[in-house]
Write a protein that holds these residues in place. Structure first.
Motif, PDB file in Angstrom:
ATOM      1  N   MET A 140       0.837  -1.181   0.000  1.00 42.56           N
ATOM      2  CA  MET A 140       0.000   0.000   0.000  1.00 42.56           C
ATOM      3  C   MET A 140       0.888   1.254   0.000  1.00 42.56           C
ATOM      4  N   LYS A 141       0.474   2.223  -0.774  1.00 45.30           N
ATOM      5  CA  LYS A 141       1.195   3.487  -0.837  1.00 45.30           C
ATOM      6  C   LYS A 141       0.555   4.505   0.105  1.00 45.30           C
ATOM      7  N   TYR A 142       1.389   5.395   0.560  1.00 40.57           N
ATOM      8  CA  TYR A 142       0.945   6.583   1.309  1.00 40.57           C
ATOM      9  C   TYR A 142       0.202   6.240   2.605  1.00 40.57           C
ATOM     10  N   THR A 143       0.612   5.192   3.268  1.00 40.79           N
ATOM     11  CA  THR A 143      -0.082   4.752   4.483  1.00 40.79           C
ATOM     12  C   THR A 143      -0.126   5.845   5.547  1.00 40.79           C
ATOM     13  N   LYS A 144       1.003   6.491   5.804  1.00 31.77           N
ATOM     14  CA  LYS A 144       1.050   7.520   6.845  1.00 31.77           C
ATOM     15  C   LYS A 144       0.315   8.779   6.408  1.00 31.77           C
ATOM     16  N   THR A 145       0.415   9.109   5.132  1.00 29.79           N
ATOM     17  CA  THR A 145      -0.308  10.275   4.618  1.00 29.79           C
ATOM     18  C   THR A 145      -1.814  10.058   4.751  1.00 29.79           C
ATOM     19  N   LYS A 146      -2.270   8.861   4.422  1.00 32.19           N
ATOM     20  CA  LYS A 146      -3.700   8.561   4.551  1.00 32.19           C
ATOM     21  C   LYS A 146      -4.153   8.624   6.008  1.00 32.19           C
ATOM     22  N   ALA A 147      -3.291   8.218   6.932  1.00 33.05           N
ATOM     23  CA  ALA A 147      -3.643   8.305   8.359  1.00 33.05           C
ATOM     24  C   ALA A 147      -3.815   9.770   8.774  1.00 33.05           C
ATOM     25  N   VAL A 148      -2.918  10.649   8.300  1.00 31.13           N
ATOM     26  CA  VAL A 148      -3.054  12.073   8.611  1.00 31.13           C
ATOM     27  C   VAL A 148      -4.331  12.623   7.987  1.00 31.13           C
ATOM     28  N   LEU A 149      -4.607  12.240   6.749  1.00 30.91           N
ATOM     29  CA  LEU A 149      -5.832  12.705   6.087  1.00 30.91           C
ATOM     30  C   LEU A 149      -7.062  12.303   6.889  1.00 30.91           C
ATOM     31  N   ASN A 150      -7.100  11.066   7.368  1.00 28.21           N
ATOM     32  CA  ASN A 150      -8.276  10.620   8.114  1.00 28.21           C
ATOM     33  C   ASN A 150      -8.357  11.301   9.479  1.00 28.21           C
ATOM     34  N   GLN A 151      -7.202  11.563  10.091  1.00 30.17           N
ATOM     35  CA  GLN A 151      -7.216  12.322  11.343  1.00 30.17           C
ATOM     36  C   GLN A 151      -7.808  13.702  11.094  1.00 30.17           C
ATOM     37  N   LEU A 152      -7.437  14.297   9.974  1.00 29.26           N
ATOM     38  CA  LEU A 152      -7.994  15.606   9.625  1.00 29.26           C
ATOM     39  C   LEU A 152      -9.497  15.528   9.389  1.00 29.26           C
ATOM     40  N   VAL A 153      -9.986  14.437   8.844  1.00 31.62           N
ATOM     41  CA  VAL A 153     -11.438  14.287   8.658  1.00 31.62           C
ATOM     42  C   VAL A 153     -12.136  14.396  10.015  1.00 31.62           C
ATOM     43  N   ALA A 154     -11.629  13.682  11.005  1.00 28.12           N
ATOM     44  CA  ALA A 154     -12.235  13.729  12.342  1.00 28.12           C
ATOM     45  C   ALA A 154     -12.088  15.120  12.956  1.00 28.12           C
ATOM     46  N   ASP A 155     -10.902  15.690  12.844  1.00 22.33           N
ATOM     47  CA  ASP A 155     -10.634  16.961  13.509  1.00 22.33           C
ATOM     48  C   ASP A 155     -11.304  18.149  12.827  1.00 22.33           C
ATOM     49  N   LEU A 156     -11.369  18.148  11.517  1.00 26.53           N
ATOM     50  CA  LEU A 156     -12.083  19.229  10.817  1.00 26.53           C
ATOM     51  C   LEU A 156     -13.579  19.151  11.101  1.00 26.53           C
ATOM     52  N   SER A 157     -14.108  17.950  11.222  1.00 23.24           N
ATOM     53  CA  SER A 157     -15.526  17.788  11.585  1.00 23.24           C
ATOM     54  C   SER A 157     -15.776  18.358  12.975  1.00 23.24           C
ATOM     55  N   GLN A 158     -14.881  18.051  13.910  1.00 21.12           N
ATOM     56  CA  GLN A 158     -15.002  18.583  15.266  1.00 21.12           C
ATOM     57  C   GLN A 158     -14.856  20.103  15.267  1.00 21.12           C
ATOM     58  N   MET A 159     -13.904  20.606  14.503  1.00 21.61           N
ATOM     59  CA  MET A 159     -13.691  22.051  14.455  1.00 21.61           C
ATOM     60  C   MET A 159     -14.923  22.768  13.912  1.00 21.61           C
ATOM     61  N   SER A 160     -15.570  22.172  12.939  1.00 26.51           N
ATOM     62  CA  SER A 160     -16.798  22.755  12.402  1.00 26.51           C
ATOM     63  C   SER A 160     -17.854  22.885  13.501  1.00 26.51           C
ATOM     64  N   MET A 161     -17.960  21.877  14.344  1.00 29.43           N
ATOM     65  CA  MET A 161     -18.940  21.936  15.435  1.00 29.43           C
ATOM     66  C   MET A 161     -18.556  22.988  16.475  1.00 29.43           C
ATOM     67  N   ILE A 162     -17.272  23.141  16.736  1.00 26.46           N
ATOM     68  CA  ILE A 162     -16.831  24.153  17.697  1.00 26.46           C
ATOM     69  C   ILE A 162     -17.141  25.551  17.165  1.00 26.46           C
ATOM     70  N   ILE A 163     -16.937  25.739  15.865  1.00 33.19           N
ATOM     71  CA  ILE A 163     -17.284  27.033  15.260  1.00 33.19           C
ATOM     72  C   ILE A 163     -18.795  27.245  15.324  1.00 33.19           C
ATOM     73  N   HIS A 164     -19.569  26.185  15.043  1.00 40.56           N
ATOM     74  CA  HIS A 164     -21.029  26.285  15.177  1.00 40.56           C
ATOM     75  C   HIS A 164     -21.402  26.732  16.589  1.00 40.56           C
ATOM     76  N   GLN A 165     -20.788  26.098  17.578  1.00 39.22           N
ATOM     77  CA  GLN A 165     -21.110  26.434  18.959  1.00 39.22           C
ATOM     78  C   GLN A 165     -20.769  27.893  19.259  1.00 39.22           C
ATOM     79  N   THR A 166     -19.615  28.347  18.782  1.00 43.90           N
ATOM     80  CA  THR A 166     -19.239  29.748  18.974  1.00 43.90           C
ATOM     81  C   THR A 166     -20.293  30.656  18.355  1.00 43.90           C
ATOM     82  N   HIS A 167     -20.737  30.298  17.182  1.00 45.34           N
ATOM     83  CA  HIS A 167     -21.763  31.045  16.439  1.00 45.34           C
ATOM     84  C   HIS A 167     -23.074  31.109  17.228  1.00 45.34           C
ATOM     85  N   TRP A 168     -23.488  29.972  17.777  1.00 50.20           N
ATOM     86  CA  TRP A 168     -24.764  29.889  18.467  1.00 50.20           C
ATOM     87  C   TRP A 168     -24.743  30.527  19.853  1.00 50.20           C
TER      88      TRP A 168
END
Length: 155
Positions: free
Chosen positions: A1-29
């Motif tokens: 498999m290629k890019y194993t570590k890069t894919k792990a960072v990408l998936n971590q970003l999926v979780a963290d960007l989703s969380q960040m979106s909710m934190i921004i929502h909360q700030t907004h609300w």
């Protein structure tokens, strides 16, 4: 498999960007007080930018034959960005400082992705990481300026 570590960072970003979106929502609300009329609609722009980053990151992961997290449970179990309960006890400056903490974490994660993708020679993903890190650094500067502080990106 290629890019194993890069894919792990990408998936971590999926979780963290989703969380960040909710934190921004909360700030907004939960925002009140001085600068409300200016900052409240600005949070819509912040959410749009983070959601756009999430889409780019998720689609890049899929293009590399990866499988992005796609459930709330996966996001909650994998994010490393701290959340707060939705309560009225925080001031707008405290909420903005919390946003800066999340953005600083993302800045570091993008830097890690830049380094990992360099080692794995995935220069296309590295280019994405560089561009998105630059956008995050600008956001840190802007929020810090609102709080009356220097960006402190290089510390």
């Amino acid at each position: 498999m290629k890019y194993t570590k890069t894919k792990a960072v990408l998936n971590q970003l999926v979780a963290d960007l989703s969380q960040m979106s909710m934190i921004i929502h909360q700030t907004h609300w939960y925002m009140r007080g001085p600068n409300f009329l200016k900052l409240h609609p600005l949070m819509d722009d912040f959410m749009e930018e983070i959601d756009s980053q999430l889409d780019v990151i998720s689609e890049r992961l899929i293009a590399l034959d990866g499988s992005p997290y796609s459930t709330l449970k996966e996001m909650a179990e994998n994010t490393k960005i701290q959340d707060w309960p939705g309560e009225w006890d925080k001031t707008t400056p405290e909420r903005l400082a919390h946003l800066v903490d999340g953005y600083r974490y993302l800045e570091d994660l993008y830097q890690h992705g830049i380094e990992v993708s360099d080692v794995e020679k995935d220069f296309s993903t590295q280019d994405i990481f560089i561009g998105l890190k630059t956008a995050i650094e600008k956001k840190i500067w802007m929020i810090q300026a609102e709080l009356g502080s220097a960006p402190e990106v290089d510390e």
